[in-house]
Design a protein around this motif. Structure first.
Motif, short mmCIF file in Angstrom:
data_model
loop_
_atom_site.label_atom_id
_atom_site.label_comp_id
_atom_site.label_asym_id
_atom_site.label_seq_id
_atom_site.Cartn_x
_atom_site.Cartn_y
_atom_site.Cartn_z
N SER A 132 0.83 -1.20 0.00
CA SER A 132 0.00 0.00 0.00
C SER A 132 0.87 1.26 0.00
O SER A 132 0.53 2.26 -0.62
CB SER A 132 -0.94 -0.01 1.21
OG SER A 132 -0.21 -0.06 2.43
N ALA A 133 2.01 1.20 0.69
CA ALA A 133 2.93 2.34 0.68
C ALA A 133 3.52 2.54 -0.71
O ALA A 133 3.86 3.67 -1.10
CB ALA A 133 4.04 2.13 1.70
N LEU A 134 3.65 1.46 -1.46
CA LEU A 134 4.22 1.56 -2.80
C LEU A 134 3.35 2.41 -3.71
O LEU A 134 3.86 3.14 -4.57
CB LEU A 134 4.40 0.16 -3.39
CG LEU A 134 4.98 0.07 -4.80
CD1 LEU A 134 6.32 0.80 -4.90
CD2 LEU A 134 5.14 -1.39 -5.22
N ARG A 135 2.05 2.35 -3.54
CA ARG A 135 1.16 3.18 -4.37
C ARG A 135 1.42 4.66 -4.12
O ARG A 135 1.48 5.47 -5.05
CB ARG A 135 -0.30 2.82 -4.10
CG ARG A 135 -0.66 1.42 -4.58
CD ARG A 135 -2.11 1.07 -4.28
NE ARG A 135 -2.43 -0.26 -4.79
CZ ARG A 135 -3.60 -0.86 -4.62
NH1 ARG A 135 -4.58 -0.24 -3.96
NH2 ARG A 135 -3.81 -2.07 -5.12
N GLY A 136 1.56 5.02 -2.85
CA GLY A 136 1.89 6.40 -2.54
C GLY A 136 3.26 6.78 -3.02
O GLY A 136 3.50 7.92 -3.47
#
Length: 420
Positions: free
Chosen positions: A363-367
Protein backbone atom coordinates in the motif's frame (compact mmCIF):
# COMPACT_ATOMS: atom_id res chain seq x y z
CA UNK A 1 18.18 -22.65 35.35
CA UNK A 2 16.20 -19.44 35.54
CA UNK A 3 18.69 -17.73 33.23
CA UNK A 4 18.33 -20.58 30.68
CA UNK A 5 14.55 -20.27 30.70
CA UNK A 6 14.73 -16.48 30.36
CA UNK A 7 17.06 -16.67 27.38
CA UNK A 8 14.84 -19.31 25.80
CA UNK A 9 11.78 -17.16 26.28
CA UNK A 10 13.67 -14.17 24.88
CA UNK A 11 14.67 -16.14 21.79
CA UNK A 12 11.10 -17.32 21.31
CA UNK A 13 9.83 -13.77 21.72
CA UNK A 14 12.29 -12.35 19.19
CA UNK A 15 11.67 -15.07 16.61
CA UNK A 16 7.91 -14.78 17.07
CA UNK A 17 8.08 -11.00 16.61
CA UNK A 18 10.12 -11.43 13.46
CA UNK A 19 7.69 -13.98 12.10
CA UNK A 20 4.72 -11.72 12.80
CA UNK A 21 6.29 -9.03 10.63
CA UNK A 22 6.49 -11.42 7.67
CA UNK A 23 2.89 -12.63 8.13
CA UNK A 24 1.48 -9.29 6.97
CA UNK A 25 0.09 -10.00 3.49
CA UNK A 26 0.65 -6.39 2.47
CA UNK A 27 4.35 -6.48 3.33
CA UNK A 28 6.92 -8.27 1.22
CA UNK A 29 10.06 -9.25 3.15
CA UNK A 30 13.21 -9.84 1.12
CA UNK A 31 16.14 -11.65 2.64
CA UNK A 32 19.70 -10.47 1.90
CA UNK A 33 19.94 -12.64 -1.22
CA UNK A 34 16.33 -12.35 -2.44
CA UNK A 35 15.68 -10.45 -5.69
CA UNK A 36 13.07 -7.76 -6.23
CA UNK A 37 10.35 -9.49 -8.23
CA UNK A 38 8.68 -7.50 -11.01
CA UNK A 39 6.53 -8.91 -13.82
CA UNK A 40 5.77 -7.82 -17.37
CA UNK A 41 2.16 -8.29 -18.49
CA UNK A 42 2.02 -7.49 -22.20
CA UNK A 43 1.05 -9.07 -25.49
CA UNK A 44 3.81 -11.42 -26.63
CA UNK A 45 3.99 -9.69 -30.00
CA UNK A 46 4.79 -6.35 -28.29
CA UNK A 47 8.48 -7.14 -28.57
CA UNK A 48 9.66 -3.54 -28.46
CA UNK A 49 7.90 -3.03 -25.12
CA UNK A 50 9.57 -6.13 -23.69
CA UNK A 51 12.90 -4.80 -24.93
CA UNK A 52 12.28 -1.43 -23.29
CA UNK A 53 11.53 -3.11 -19.95
CA UNK A 54 14.65 -5.28 -20.12
CA UNK A 55 16.87 -2.36 -21.09
CA UNK A 56 15.50 -0.26 -18.23
CA UNK A 57 16.14 -2.99 -15.65
CA UNK A 58 19.71 -3.34 -16.87
CA UNK A 59 20.30 0.41 -16.72
CA UNK A 60 18.60 0.90 -13.34
CA UNK A 61 20.56 -1.83 -11.59
CA UNK A 62 19.92 -3.21 -8.11
CA UNK A 63 17.37 -1.85 -5.63
CA UNK A 64 19.17 -1.32 -2.32
CA UNK A 65 21.58 -4.07 -3.30
CA UNK A 66 18.86 -6.50 -4.44
CA UNK A 67 18.87 -7.58 -8.08
CA UNK A 68 15.66 -7.12 -10.08
CA UNK A 69 14.14 -10.31 -11.50
CA UNK A 70 11.57 -10.03 -14.29
CA UNK A 71 10.68 -13.65 -14.85
CA UNK A 72 9.10 -14.67 -18.16
CA UNK A 73 6.74 -12.26 -19.93
CA UNK A 74 3.11 -12.97 -19.05
CA UNK A 75 0.96 -12.80 -22.18
CA UNK A 76 -1.95 -10.37 -21.91
CA UNK A 77 -2.99 -11.20 -25.50
CA UNK A 78 -4.28 -7.63 -25.93
CA UNK A 79 -7.78 -8.82 -25.05
CA UNK A 80 -9.99 -9.11 -21.94
CA UNK A 81 -9.45 -12.85 -21.44
CA UNK A 82 -5.66 -12.56 -21.63
CA UNK A 83 -5.60 -9.59 -19.28
CA UNK A 84 -7.61 -11.36 -16.60
CA UNK A 85 -5.78 -14.69 -16.91
CA UNK A 86 -2.37 -13.01 -16.85
CA UNK A 87 -3.27 -10.91 -13.81
CA UNK A 88 -4.52 -13.97 -11.93
CA UNK A 89 -1.26 -15.76 -12.66
CA UNK A 90 0.79 -12.83 -11.33
CA UNK A 91 -1.43 -12.26 -8.30
CA UNK A 92 -0.81 -15.88 -7.29
CA UNK A 93 2.89 -15.08 -6.83
CA UNK A 94 3.06 -13.56 -3.32
CA UNK A 95 6.58 -12.19 -3.75
CA UNK A 96 5.77 -9.93 -6.75
CA UNK A 97 5.95 -6.21 -5.97
CA UNK A 98 4.80 -4.58 -9.20
CA UNK A 99 3.81 -5.07 -12.81
CA UNK A 100 4.73 -3.28 -16.04
CA UNK A 101 1.75 -3.54 -18.38
CA UNK A 102 -0.49 -3.95 -20.07
CA UNK A 103 0.08 -3.07 -23.71
CA UNK A 104 -3.62 -2.59 -24.51
CA UNK A 105 -6.59 -0.97 -22.80
CA UNK A 106 -8.79 -4.04 -23.34
CA UNK A 107 -6.46 -6.22 -21.27
CA UNK A 108 -5.86 -3.52 -18.63
CA UNK A 109 -9.61 -3.23 -18.01
CA UNK A 110 -9.80 -6.87 -16.91
CA UNK A 111 -6.34 -7.13 -15.33
CA UNK A 112 -6.70 -4.24 -12.91
CA UNK A 113 -9.58 -5.55 -10.75
CA UNK A 114 -7.46 -8.63 -10.03
CA UNK A 115 -4.17 -6.79 -9.45
CA UNK A 116 -5.79 -4.01 -7.43
CA UNK A 117 -7.50 -6.52 -5.11
CA UNK A 118 -4.10 -8.19 -4.64
CA UNK A 119 -2.63 -4.87 -3.55
CA UNK A 120 -0.34 -4.60 -6.56
CA UNK A 121 0.80 -1.65 -8.64
CA UNK A 122 0.70 -1.81 -12.44
CA UNK A 123 2.32 0.82 -14.67
CA UNK A 124 1.27 0.79 -18.31
CA UNK A 125 3.39 2.06 -21.20
CA UNK A 126 0.61 1.89 -23.79
CA UNK A 127 -2.96 1.53 -22.40
CA UNK A 128 -4.54 4.92 -23.11
CA UNK A 129 -8.32 4.64 -22.59
CA UNK A 130 -9.88 7.27 -20.26
CA UNK A 131 -11.98 4.56 -18.58
CA UNK A 132 -8.83 3.31 -16.82
CA UNK A 133 -8.11 6.60 -15.03
CA UNK A 134 -10.39 9.62 -15.20
CA UNK A 135 -12.12 12.23 -17.31
CA UNK A 136 -9.34 14.69 -16.36
CA UNK A 137 -11.95 16.69 -14.45
CA UNK A 138 -11.69 14.86 -11.15
CA UNK A 139 -14.09 12.00 -11.91
CA UNK A 140 -12.83 8.38 -11.99
CA UNK A 141 -13.25 6.34 -15.13
CA UNK A 142 -15.71 3.45 -15.26
CA UNK A 143 -12.85 0.94 -14.99
CA UNK A 144 -10.54 2.79 -12.62
CA UNK A 145 -8.97 0.72 -9.84
CA UNK A 146 -6.39 1.89 -7.28
CA UNK A 147 -2.88 0.83 -8.19
CA UNK A 148 -3.14 1.59 -11.91
CA UNK A 149 -0.66 4.08 -13.36
CA UNK A 150 0.44 4.90 -16.90
CA UNK A 151 3.19 6.99 -18.43
CA UNK A 152 1.41 7.25 -21.78
CA UNK A 153 -1.19 9.97 -22.27
CA UNK A 154 -4.88 9.69 -21.52
CA UNK A 155 -6.72 9.51 -24.87
CA UNK A 156 -8.73 12.58 -23.99
CA UNK A 157 -5.62 14.56 -24.90
CA UNK A 158 -5.36 12.73 -28.21
CA UNK A 159 -9.01 13.46 -28.97
CA UNK A 160 -8.40 17.17 -28.35
CA UNK A 161 -5.35 17.07 -30.61
CA UNK A 162 -7.23 15.40 -33.48
CA UNK A 163 -10.26 17.66 -33.13
CA UNK A 164 -8.16 20.83 -33.03
CA UNK A 165 -6.02 19.78 -35.97
CA UNK A 166 -8.99 18.70 -38.10
CA UNK A 167 -11.09 21.78 -37.39
CA UNK A 168 -8.51 24.57 -37.30
CA UNK A 169 -5.62 23.35 -39.42
CA UNK A 170 -7.43 21.35 -42.11
CA UNK A 171 -10.71 23.29 -42.05
CA UNK A 172 -12.77 20.09 -41.75
CA UNK A 173 -16.35 20.40 -40.56
CA UNK A 174 -18.13 17.08 -41.14
CA UNK A 175 -16.43 13.91 -39.92
CA UNK A 176 -17.47 10.27 -39.68
CA UNK A 177 -15.95 8.09 -36.93
CA UNK A 178 -15.32 4.34 -36.99
CA UNK A 179 -14.16 2.11 -34.10
CA UNK A 180 -14.13 -1.59 -33.20
CA UNK A 181 -15.83 -1.55 -29.79
CA UNK A 182 -12.55 -1.94 -27.92
CA UNK A 183 -12.22 0.22 -24.75
CA UNK A 184 -9.41 2.09 -26.49
CA UNK A 185 -10.98 2.70 -29.91
CA UNK A 186 -14.54 3.33 -28.71
CA UNK A 187 -13.51 5.75 -25.95
CA UNK A 188 -11.23 7.63 -28.34
CA UNK A 189 -13.94 7.92 -30.99
CA UNK A 190 -16.42 9.10 -28.37
CA UNK A 191 -13.99 11.68 -26.96
CA UNK A 192 -13.18 12.93 -30.46
CA UNK A 193 -16.87 13.34 -31.29
CA UNK A 194 -17.32 15.49 -28.18
CA UNK A 195 -14.18 17.57 -28.78
CA UNK A 196 -14.98 18.13 -32.47
CA UNK A 197 -18.56 19.16 -31.68
CA UNK A 198 -17.31 21.60 -29.04
CA UNK A 199 -15.41 23.40 -31.80
CA UNK A 200 -18.45 23.60 -34.05
CA UNK A 201 -17.84 20.46 -36.10
CA UNK A 202 -20.38 17.74 -36.88
CA UNK A 203 -20.00 13.96 -36.57
CA UNK A 204 -23.16 12.68 -38.30
CA UNK A 205 -22.12 9.03 -38.41
CA UNK A 206 -20.32 6.68 -36.03
CA UNK A 207 -19.81 3.12 -37.23
CA UNK A 208 -18.47 -0.04 -35.64
CA UNK A 209 -16.50 -2.93 -37.10
CA UNK A 210 -15.57 -6.22 -35.46
CA UNK A 211 -12.04 -7.25 -34.53
CA UNK A 212 -10.78 -9.44 -37.33
CA UNK A 213 -13.32 -8.07 -39.80
CA UNK A 214 -12.06 -7.88 -43.37
CA UNK A 215 -15.16 -6.83 -45.33
CA UNK A 216 -15.79 -3.14 -44.66
CA UNK A 217 -18.55 -2.65 -47.22
CA UNK A 218 -21.32 -2.20 -44.68
CA UNK A 219 -19.65 0.42 -42.53
CA UNK A 220 -18.30 2.23 -45.60
CA UNK A 221 -21.81 2.46 -46.97
CA UNK A 222 -22.84 4.24 -43.79
CA UNK A 223 -19.79 6.51 -43.93
CA UNK A 224 -20.48 7.51 -47.54
CA UNK A 225 -24.15 8.12 -46.75
CA UNK A 226 -23.16 10.76 -44.21
CA UNK A 227 -21.31 12.72 -46.93
CA UNK A 228 -18.32 13.58 -44.69
CA UNK A 229 -15.28 15.60 -45.63
CA UNK A 230 -13.15 13.37 -43.37
CA UNK A 231 -13.08 10.08 -41.47
CA UNK A 232 -11.52 9.41 -38.08
CA UNK A 233 -10.86 5.66 -37.76
CA UNK A 234 -8.78 4.80 -34.64
CA UNK A 235 -8.52 1.08 -35.47
CA UNK A 236 -5.69 -1.39 -34.90
CA UNK A 237 -3.44 -1.91 -37.90
CA UNK A 238 -5.05 -5.10 -39.32
CA UNK A 239 -8.56 -3.69 -39.44
CA UNK A 240 -7.24 -0.26 -40.40
CA UNK A 241 -5.47 -1.74 -43.44
CA UNK A 242 -8.65 -3.39 -44.73
CA UNK A 243 -10.61 -0.22 -44.01
CA UNK A 244 -8.30 2.17 -45.88
CA UNK A 245 -7.88 -0.15 -48.89
CA UNK A 246 -11.63 -0.44 -49.39
CA UNK A 247 -12.34 3.18 -48.49
CA UNK A 248 -10.09 4.42 -51.28
CA UNK A 249 -12.20 2.43 -53.76
CA UNK A 250 -15.63 3.39 -52.35
CA UNK A 251 -18.02 5.58 -54.28
CA UNK A 252 -18.92 8.81 -52.53
CA UNK A 253 -15.66 9.05 -50.60
CA UNK A 254 -13.53 10.72 -53.21
CA UNK A 255 -11.37 13.49 -51.75
CA UNK A 256 -12.08 12.51 -48.16
CA UNK A 257 -9.36 13.14 -45.54
CA UNK A 258 -8.43 10.18 -43.34
CA UNK A 259 -7.12 10.45 -39.79
CA UNK A 260 -6.26 7.56 -37.48
CA UNK A 261 -4.34 7.04 -34.22
CA UNK A 262 -1.28 5.32 -32.80
CA UNK A 263 -2.68 1.76 -32.89
CA UNK A 264 -2.30 1.90 -36.66
CA UNK A 265 1.06 3.67 -36.65
CA UNK A 266 3.03 0.54 -37.50
CA UNK A 267 5.38 -0.45 -40.28
CA UNK A 268 2.81 -2.97 -41.53
CA UNK A 269 0.11 -0.33 -41.99
CA UNK A 270 2.49 2.25 -43.46
CA UNK A 271 3.49 -0.30 -46.11
CA UNK A 272 -0.09 -0.42 -47.41
CA UNK A 273 -0.07 1.78 -50.56
CA UNK A 274 -3.52 3.18 -49.79
CA UNK A 275 -2.25 4.50 -46.44
CA UNK A 276 -0.39 7.27 -48.24
CA UNK A 277 -1.96 10.58 -47.26
CA UNK A 278 -3.30 9.38 -43.88
CA UNK A 279 -2.73 11.48 -40.75
CA UNK A 280 -1.84 9.82 -37.42
CA UNK A 281 -2.31 11.15 -33.90
CA UNK A 282 0.32 9.73 -31.54
CA UNK A 283 2.86 10.66 -28.85
CA UNK A 284 5.36 13.29 -30.02
CA UNK A 285 8.91 12.42 -31.06
CA UNK A 286 11.24 12.11 -28.12
CA UNK A 287 13.22 15.30 -27.63
CA UNK A 288 16.97 14.80 -27.77
CA UNK A 289 17.28 16.87 -24.58
CA UNK A 290 15.16 14.41 -22.57
CA UNK A 291 16.84 12.10 -20.09
CA UNK A 292 15.69 9.49 -17.60
CA UNK A 293 16.26 10.70 -14.05
CA UNK A 294 16.47 7.18 -12.60
CA UNK A 295 19.21 5.94 -14.93
CA UNK A 296 20.81 9.17 -16.10
CA UNK A 297 20.56 8.04 -19.74
CA UNK A 298 19.76 10.60 -22.41
CA UNK A 299 17.54 9.83 -25.38
CA UNK A 300 20.59 9.44 -27.62
CA UNK A 301 22.33 7.13 -25.15
CA UNK A 302 19.21 5.02 -24.72
CA UNK A 303 18.66 4.85 -28.48
CA UNK A 304 22.23 3.69 -29.01
CA UNK A 305 21.91 1.02 -26.33
CA UNK A 306 18.55 -0.12 -27.69
CA UNK A 307 19.80 -0.42 -31.27
CA UNK A 308 22.86 -2.36 -30.11
CA UNK A 309 20.88 -4.79 -27.95
CA UNK A 310 17.85 -5.20 -30.22
CA UNK A 311 18.88 -4.38 -33.81
CA UNK A 312 15.97 -6.37 -35.22
CA UNK A 313 13.50 -4.10 -33.37
CA UNK A 314 15.11 -0.74 -34.11
CA UNK A 315 12.61 0.18 -36.85
CA UNK A 316 8.97 0.84 -36.16
CA UNK A 317 9.16 0.76 -32.34
CA UNK A 318 6.75 3.43 -31.11
CA UNK A 319 6.35 2.85 -27.37
CA UNK A 320 9.59 1.23 -26.17
CA UNK A 321 10.72 4.43 -24.45
CA UNK A 322 7.39 4.53 -22.62
CA UNK A 323 8.12 0.98 -21.43
CA UNK A 324 11.57 2.14 -20.30
CA UNK A 325 10.09 5.06 -18.36
CA UNK A 326 7.31 2.91 -16.85
CA UNK A 327 9.85 0.39 -15.59
CA UNK A 328 12.25 2.91 -14.10
CA UNK A 329 9.42 4.83 -12.42
CA UNK A 330 8.18 1.59 -10.83
CA UNK A 331 11.68 0.65 -9.65
CA UNK A 332 12.28 4.17 -8.28
CA UNK A 333 9.02 3.88 -6.33
CA UNK A 334 9.99 0.45 -4.95
CA UNK A 335 13.34 1.89 -3.90
CA UNK A 336 11.53 4.76 -2.17
CA UNK A 337 8.98 2.51 -0.43
CA UNK A 338 11.49 -0.15 0.68
CA UNK A 339 12.65 -0.09 4.30
CA UNK A 340 16.04 -1.60 5.04
CA UNK A 341 16.02 -3.73 8.17
CA UNK A 342 19.41 -3.65 9.93
CA UNK A 343 18.14 -5.48 12.97
CA UNK A 344 17.43 -4.24 16.48
CA UNK A 345 18.86 -4.57 19.97
CA UNK A 346 17.47 -8.07 20.48
CA UNK A 347 18.65 -9.52 17.18
CA UNK A 348 22.08 -7.99 17.59
CA UNK A 349 22.26 -9.31 21.19
CA UNK A 350 21.44 -12.81 19.92
CA UNK A 351 23.84 -12.58 17.00
CA UNK A 352 21.08 -12.63 14.35
CA UNK A 353 22.28 -10.67 11.30
CA UNK A 354 19.40 -9.00 9.44
CA UNK A 355 21.52 -6.59 7.42
CA UNK A 356 20.35 -6.38 3.83
CA UNK A 357 16.76 -7.38 4.60
CA UNK A 358 14.15 -5.23 2.84
CA UNK A 359 10.51 -4.73 3.73
CA UNK A 360 8.15 -3.25 1.17
CA UNK A 361 4.59 -2.40 2.07
CA UNK A 362 2.42 -2.72 -1.04
CA UNK A 363 0.00 0.00 0.00
CA UNK A 364 2.93 2.34 0.68
CA UNK A 365 4.22 1.56 -2.80
CA UNK A 366 1.16 3.18 -4.37
CA UNK A 367 1.89 6.40 -2.54
CA UNK A 368 5.54 6.09 -3.42
CA UNK A 369 4.59 5.96 -7.11
CA UNK A 370 3.09 9.43 -6.90
CA UNK A 371 5.95 10.71 -4.77
CA UNK A 372 8.60 9.26 -7.11
CA UNK A 373 6.89 10.84 -10.13
CA UNK A 374 7.19 14.38 -8.75
CA UNK A 375 9.61 16.16 -11.05
CA UNK A 376 10.50 12.82 -12.63
CA UNK A 377 12.22 13.27 -15.95
CA UNK A 378 11.77 10.46 -18.47
CA UNK A 379 12.94 9.72 -21.97
CA UNK A 380 9.40 10.60 -23.07
CA UNK A 381 9.36 13.88 -21.13
CA UNK A 382 8.31 15.09 -17.70
CA UNK A 383 6.10 12.70 -15.74
CA UNK A 384 3.83 13.49 -12.80
CA UNK A 385 1.12 11.07 -11.63
CA UNK A 386 -2.24 12.48 -10.60
CA UNK A 387 -4.60 10.86 -8.10
CA UNK A 388 -6.00 8.50 -10.74
CA UNK A 389 -2.65 7.34 -12.13
CA UNK A 390 -2.28 9.54 -15.21
CA UNK A 391 1.41 10.43 -15.35
CA UNK A 392 1.86 11.63 -18.95
CA UNK A 393 2.33 15.25 -19.93
CA UNK A 394 -0.58 15.31 -22.37
CA UNK A 395 1.57 16.48 -25.28
CA UNK A 396 0.48 14.94 -28.59
CA UNK A 397 1.57 15.12 -32.20
CA UNK A 398 -0.04 14.58 -35.59
CA UNK A 399 2.08 12.89 -38.26
CA UNK A 400 1.45 12.86 -42.01
CA UNK A 401 2.24 9.82 -44.15
CA UNK A 402 3.12 11.30 -47.52
CA UNK A 403 5.24 8.52 -49.04
CA UNK A 404 4.18 4.85 -49.01
CA UNK A 405 7.80 3.77 -49.42
CA UNK A 406 8.49 5.11 -45.92
CA UNK A 407 7.50 2.42 -43.42
CA UNK A 408 9.37 3.55 -40.31
CA UNK A 409 7.02 5.57 -38.03
CA UNK A 410 10.04 7.48 -36.75
CA UNK A 411 10.58 9.01 -40.19
CA UNK A 412 7.13 10.56 -40.59
CA UNK A 413 7.01 14.35 -40.41
CA UNK A 414 5.13 16.03 -37.56
CA UNK A 415 2.60 18.54 -38.91
CA UNK A 416 0.85 19.53 -35.67
CA UNK A 417 1.68 19.58 -31.97
CA UNK A 418 -0.83 19.76 -29.12
CA UNK A 419 0.03 20.85 -25.58
CA UNK A 420 -2.69 21.03 -22.89
Amino acid sequence: MLRTVSVGLLVAFVLTAAACGSDDPDTIVLGPDDPVQVRTLISLDAESLRAGVELAVGHFGAVHGHEVELGPVVDSMCDPHGGRAGAERIAAEPEVLGVVGTSCSASSVTAMPVLSAAGLVMVSPAATSPVLTSDLRGNPGADYHPGFFRVVNNDLYQAEAVAGFAYRELGLRRTAAVHDGDPYTSALARAFRSAFAARGGDVPFTGTVEKGQTDMAGVLLGVAGAAPDSVFFPLFDDEAAHFIRQARESDGLEGVTYITADAALTSAFLAVPESEGVYFAAPPPNEKSNFNAATGRTVDEALTAYAAAYPELAQGALFWMHAYDATTLLLAAIERAAVRDDGNFFTRFLGIDERGTLRVDRSALRGAMRAASEDFSGLTGALACDEFGDCGSGVQAVYHHTDATVTDPGELPVVYRFEP
